[in-house]
Design a protein around this motif. Sequence first.
Motif, PDB file in Angstrom:
ATOM      1  N   THR A   1       0.546  -0.861  -0.434  1.00  0.00           N
ATOM      2  CA  THR A   1      -0.104   0.097  -0.058  1.00  0.00           C
ATOM      3  C   THR A   1       1.140   0.974   0.304  1.00  0.00           C
ATOM      4  OG1 THR A   1      -1.772  -0.888   1.189  1.00  0.00           O
ATOM      5  CG2 THR A   1      -1.806   1.307   1.158  1.00  0.00           C
TER       6      THR A   1
ATOM      7  N   ASP B   1       0.431   3.917  -2.836  1.00  0.00           N
ATOM      8  CA  ASP B   1       0.266   5.748  -2.566  1.00  0.00           C
ATOM      9  C   ASP B   1       1.883   6.249  -2.580  1.00  0.00           C
ATOM     10  OD1 ASP B   1      -1.696   4.926  -1.750  1.00  0.00           O
ATOM     11  OD2 ASP B   1      -1.565   4.876   0.218  1.00  0.00           O
TER      12      ASP B   1
ATOM     13  N   ARG C   1      -3.907   0.441  -7.177  1.00  0.00           N
ATOM     14  CA  ARG C   1      -4.227   0.897  -6.050  1.00  0.00           C
ATOM     15  C   ARG C   1      -5.502   0.375  -5.663  1.00  0.00           C
ATOM     16  NH1 ARG C   1      -4.778   1.489  -1.443  1.00  0.00           N
ATOM     17  NH2 ARG C   1      -4.350   2.644   0.121  1.00  0.00           N
TER      18      ARG C   1
END
Length: 222
Positions: free
Chosen positions: A129, A133, A196
């Motif tokens: 993650t 990001d 994502r």
Amino acid sequence: MSRIATFTIIGLLLAAPVLTAQAQSKHSNTPAKPKKLFCWNEGKERICSDALPQDAVNSAREEFSVNSGLRKGGVDRTLTEQERADAAVAAAQHQLDQAAEDTRQRTEQAMLSTYQDEADLRRVFVERTGILDNNVQTANYNVASLRSALVTLLGSAGDRELAGEPVAPKQAEDIRLRHAELVAQKRMQDSYVEQRKALDVEIEETLQRYRLLKGVSTDPRG
């Protein structure tokens, strides 16, 4: 070789034991070799014979005992090259599917034994993650910067044209390069955003599966 159509097969099978007994009585010193009756289709016609012709070798057929008239077995028709290739692909896919199922079962067992709760499981996704990001943020910054630089170059070129001056070759080349960079960076930005979103779906599906394996209710009402 004798060839007969379907309507004579019953008579042949009924007469077979009698004929066999007569033959054995004449040659009692020589054991009779078991004979077969072959039946196959030629178009819409059913053909039966005590010998199999060469042109029927690859056909699907049934085999009967001449002595008893009982079905002894059958042979499927020979597959074509394409059918054999399709069968090989299907077998390979079945093997892959089975391997995937085995992996899924092992993964689920490991999930149950390794992670004590959802928070523990969520930590598995923290690194991925964070990387995605960061990629999205970097792509957003690059797209904004390239767009701003391109707008500046286009404005400068527009001013020259309004003043009746030609756009310099270097200036035109810079505009082309900035535009190409912006398009490439925009594609990368879109890719990172989609990755994502896909990760969010993967996390939620994993959590749902974990809850199911743990027997935890997913209903907010409990």
